[in-house]
Design an enzyme around this catalytic site. Structure first.
Site, PDB file in Angstrom:
ATOM      1  N   SER A  68       5.954  32.120  15.170  1.00 37.31           N
ATOM      2  CA  SER A  68       4.970  32.586  14.189  1.00 37.31           C
ATOM      3  C   SER A  68       5.593  32.702  12.805  1.00 37.31           C
ATOM      4  O   SER A  68       5.819  31.699  12.176  1.00 37.31           O
ATOM      5  CB  SER A  68       4.259  33.874  14.583  1.00 37.31           C
ATOM      6  N   HIS A  73       8.737  41.048   0.886  1.00 36.12           N
ATOM      7  CA  HIS A  73       8.504  41.207  -0.542  1.00 36.12           C
ATOM      8  C   HIS A  73       9.479  42.264  -1.042  1.00 36.12           C
ATOM      9  O   HIS A  73       9.626  43.321  -0.418  1.00 36.12           O
ATOM     10  CB  HIS A  73       7.058  41.647  -0.827  1.00 36.12           C
ATOM     11  N   CYS A  88       4.309  35.238  18.513  1.00 31.30           N
ATOM     12  CA  CYS A  88       3.373  34.965  19.601  1.00 31.30           C
ATOM     13  C   CYS A  88       4.180  34.918  20.889  1.00 31.30           C
ATOM     14  O   CYS A  88       5.367  34.604  20.883  1.00 31.30           O
ATOM     15  CB  CYS A  88       2.689  33.613  19.384  1.00 31.30           C
TER      16      CYS A  88
END
Length: 129
Positions: A68, A73, A88
């Site tokens: 995935s 940030h 996943c």
């Protein structure tokens, strides 16, 4: 399609130089993902311009994983980072790999405070990871 979605909000990050070092951050996150046993299939990083007052701009970036993704940030002006790791569990349970990656990323930034959240995603009634 069940999976595990981990997030962390980090504050007071001691390793503040990494919050503005795009190439160094990309290398470190990629290495942590691979060390956790996840498969990097792509990535994108962006460093924001410095602020008008001379404060260095932060970085936003992500690794696309076969399992995935990982996204982060940085906010150097407040020594903070947000992290997002989602895996996943289609062909196997990748939950421990996700937890290992999150632990490595948190350790990388050395925060004074870390707030963690976990969300099991997927089919209704799926076994809790």
């Amino acid at each position: 399609m069940n999976g595990l979605h981990l997030t962390a909000d980090l504050a007071g990050c001691v390793n503040s130089g990494l919050l503005i070092d795009g190439p160094g951050l990309a290398r470190s996150v990629r290495a942590a993902a691979e060390e956790a046993g996840l498969t990097v299939v792509g990535e994108h990083w962006h460093r924001f311009p410095d602020a008008a007052d001379g404060q260095p701009g932060g970085i936003t970036g992500m690794l696309l994983l076969a399992e995935s993704h990982v996204a982060l940030h940085t906010w150097p002006e407040i020594a903070s980072v947000t992290l997002d790791v989602y895996v996943c569990n289609y062909e196997g349970d990748n939950s421990e790999k996700a937890r290992a990656l999150m632990a490595a990323l948190v350790a990388l930034f050395q925060p004074a405070d870390a707030r963690h959240h976990a969300l099991v995603r997927g089919r209704l009634g799926a076994e809790v990871l």
